[in-house]
Design a protein around this motif. Structure first.
Motif, PDB file in Angstrom:
ATOM      1  N   GLY A 105       0.781  -1.230   0.000  1.00 33.15           N
ATOM      2  CA  GLY A 105       0.000   0.000   0.000  1.00 33.15           C
ATOM      3  C   GLY A 105       0.810   1.275   0.000  1.00 33.15           C
ATOM      4  N   VAL A 106       2.142   1.166  -0.134  1.00 30.85           N
ATOM      5  CA  VAL A 106       3.011   2.344  -0.100  1.00 30.85           C
ATOM      6  C   VAL A 106       3.683   2.496  -1.464  1.00 30.85           C
ATOM      7  N   TYR A 107       3.639   3.696  -2.001  1.00 36.17           N
ATOM      8  CA  TYR A 107       4.149   3.935  -3.348  1.00 36.17           C
ATOM      9  C   TYR A 107       5.286   4.962  -3.326  1.00 36.17           C
ATOM     10  N   GLY A 108       6.121   4.897  -4.346  1.00 32.82           N
ATOM     11  CA  GLY A 108       7.181   5.893  -4.496  1.00 32.82           C
ATOM     12  C   GLY A 108       8.333   5.767  -3.534  1.00 32.82           C
ATOM     13  N   VAL A 109       8.619   4.535  -3.083  1.00 34.02           N
ATOM     14  CA  VAL A 109       9.714   4.356  -2.129  1.00 34.02           C
ATOM     15  C   VAL A 109      11.009   3.892  -2.803  1.00 34.02           C
ATOM     16  N   GLY A 110      10.992   3.722  -4.114  1.00 33.92           N
ATOM     17  CA  GLY A 110      12.237   3.451  -4.836  1.00 33.92           C
ATOM     18  C   GLY A 110      12.477   2.008  -5.243  1.00 33.92           C
ATOM     19  N   LYS A 111      11.448   1.173  -5.233  1.00 29.20           N
ATOM     20  CA  LYS A 111      11.649  -0.231  -5.613  1.00 29.20           C
ATOM     21  C   LYS A 111      12.125  -0.356  -7.057  1.00 29.20           C
ATOM     22  N   THR A 112      11.512   0.425  -7.946  1.00 33.08           N
ATOM     23  CA  THR A 112      11.905   0.364  -9.357  1.00 33.08           C
ATOM     24  C   THR A 112      13.353   0.810  -9.532  1.00 33.08           C
ATOM     25  N   ASN A 130       3.521  -3.683  -4.524  1.00 29.40           N
ATOM     26  CA  ASN A 130       2.888  -2.927  -3.446  1.00 29.40           C
ATOM     27  C   ASN A 130       1.912  -3.798  -2.657  1.00 29.40           C
ATOM     28  N   LEU A 131       1.913  -5.102  -2.949  1.00 33.14           N
ATOM     29  CA  LEU A 131       1.079  -6.044  -2.226  1.00 33.14           C
ATOM     30  C   LEU A 131       1.805  -6.561  -0.990  1.00 33.14           C
ATOM     31  N   SER A 132       1.046  -7.036  -0.008  1.00 38.85           N
ATOM     32  CA  SER A 132       1.642  -7.816   1.076  1.00 38.85           C
ATOM     33  C   SER A 132       1.926  -9.208   0.530  1.00 38.85           C
ATOM     34  N   PHE A 133       2.682 -10.018   1.282  1.00 41.81           N
ATOM     35  CA  PHE A 133       2.991 -11.340   0.734  1.00 41.81           C
ATOM     36  C   PHE A 133       1.738 -12.198   0.628  1.00 41.81           C
ATOM     37  N   SER A 134       0.810 -12.057   1.562  1.00 39.88           N
ATOM     38  CA  SER A 134      -0.430 -12.837   1.469  1.00 39.88           C
ATOM     39  C   SER A 134      -1.231 -12.412   0.243  1.00 39.88           C
ATOM     40  N   GLU A 135      -1.257 -11.116  -0.056  1.00 42.03           N
ATOM     41  CA  GLU A 135      -1.935 -10.637  -1.261  1.00 42.03           C
ATOM     42  C   GLU A 135      -1.206 -11.101  -2.513  1.00 42.03           C
ATOM     43  N   LEU A 136       0.124 -11.099  -2.450  1.00 43.89           N
ATOM     44  CA  LEU A 136       0.922 -11.588  -3.580  1.00 43.89           C
ATOM     45  C   LEU A 136       0.620 -13.062  -3.836  1.00 43.89           C
ATOM     46  N   GLU A 137       0.518 -13.837  -2.762  1.00 48.33           N
ATOM     47  CA  GLU A 137       0.217 -15.263  -2.905  1.00 48.33           C
ATOM     48  C   GLU A 137      -1.139 -15.481  -3.566  1.00 48.33           C
ATOM     49  N   ALA A 138      -2.133 -14.679  -3.174  1.00 50.57           N
ATOM     50  CA  ALA A 138      -3.457 -14.795  -3.782  1.00 50.57           C
ATOM     51  C   ALA A 138      -3.416 -14.400  -5.254  1.00 50.57           C
ATOM     52  N   HIS A 139      -2.493 -13.497  -5.598  1.00 49.52           N
ATOM     53  CA  HIS A 139      -2.394 -12.989  -6.959  1.00 49.52           C
ATOM     54  C   HIS A 139      -1.700 -13.978  -7.883  1.00 49.52           C
ATOM     55  N   ILE A 140      -0.573 -14.520  -7.458  1.00 51.65           N
ATOM     56  CA  ILE A 140       0.214 -15.391  -8.341  1.00 51.65           C
ATOM     57  C   ILE A 140      -0.097 -16.872  -8.143  1.00 51.65           C
ATOM     58  N   GLY A 141      -0.788 -17.205  -7.051  1.00 55.41           N
ATOM     59  CA  GLY A 141      -1.134 -18.601  -6.786  1.00 55.41           C
ATOM     60  C   GLY A 141      -0.272 -19.212  -5.704  1.00 55.41           C
ATOM     61  N   GLY A 142      -0.871 -20.109  -4.923  1.00 51.39           N
ATOM     62  CA  GLY A 142      -0.170 -20.701  -3.790  1.00 51.39           C
ATOM     63  C   GLY A 142       1.055 -21.507  -4.162  1.00 51.39           C
ATOM     64  N   ALA A 143       0.952 -22.324  -5.213  1.00 47.68           N
ATOM     65  CA  ALA A 143       2.096 -23.154  -5.622  1.00 47.68           C
ATOM     66  C   ALA A 143       3.267 -22.287  -6.056  1.00 47.68           C
TER      67      ALA A 143
END
Length: 235
Positions: A93-100, A209-222
């Motif tokens: 949920g945080v943007y513009g912190v320099g990840k890119t 910008n997702l949490s890891f649980s949100e990332l898991e739901a997005h890309i799939g558990g496996a």
């Protein structure tokens, strides 16, 4: 037979050896330069970040350098990339912190420092580009484009996956920005990309910008399970 004395003959051989070494060094330098130019065209880093760099430690960092004080843990994790373990940069949920910036700085670092050419068995060889940057949106657009190809030599879906798997490091930025109608298709793409690298023991860097649980739901558990293992015990 040579008319030179043994001492002169040794000097002649030594001179010829040095001349060959100088020629080979020149050929190696030229091949490395041309190869890095090709890498510059291939690595896909956006123009805005083409000179992105890590913090140099100087009191007044140059504009292209990431300021470590803003995100010291993320900066050090990426800068100390070991070439083996994957990295997931999370800022829920945080943007513009320099990840890119950090992701592109790592790609540029590899482009500048990885060996580009070598002599092996008397032959001059060049290396593949070591790293590739894309976004999730760009990746999905590239996959979708293969469904409408009209020429036999155009890139197909398998070409995309094999191409991505060939890089030593694959960087995928802005993960979570795609909102697909068919989540199973998106997760299928993600599983193929991650599983290819998991099986080949090659790292990936994801930024989201997702949490890891949100990332898991997005890309799939496996897929997320493989990613956890790829990041290692310190992730």
């Amino acid at each position: 037979r040579s008319s030179l004395c043994s001492e002169c003959e040794e000097k002649q051989v030594d001179l010829e050896r040095k001349e060959k070494e100088a020629r080979d060094a020149g050929r190696l330098e030229e091949a490395s330069e041309k190869t890095r130019e090709r890498w510059d065209d291939e690595e896909n880093v956006p123009d805005k970040f083409c000179i992105a760099a890590f913090d140099s430690g100087e009191p007044l960092p140059e504009p292209n350098m990431f300021q470590r004080s803003l995100q010291p843990q993320a900066h050090d994790t990426v800068r100390n990339f070991d070439g083996e373990h994957s990295i997931v940069l999370l800022s829920p949920g945080v943007y513009g912190v320099g990840k890119t910036h950090l992701a592109c700085a790592l790609v540029r670092h590899l482009i500048d420092t990885e060996p580009a050419a070598r002599f092996k068995g008397g032959y001059l060889q060049t290396y593949r580009c070591p790293a590739y940057y894309t976004t999730e949106t760009g990746l999905m657009a590239r996959i979708r484009a293969t469904f409408n190809r009209h020429e036999d030599d155009a890139e197909n879906e398998e070409d995309v996956f094999r191409g991505l798997a060939a890089y030593k490091l694959l960087v995928i930025d802005d993960v979570g920005k795609v909102r697909p109608r068919d989540l199973s298709f998106l997760q299928g793409v993600w599983f193929r990309v991650i599983d290819d690298r998991y099986c080949a023991e090659k790292p990936v860097l994801l930024a989201t910008n997702l949490s890891f649980s949100e990332l898991e739901a997005h890309i799939g558990g496996a897929c997320a399970d493989r990613l956890r293992e790829m990041c290692g015990p310190t992730s």
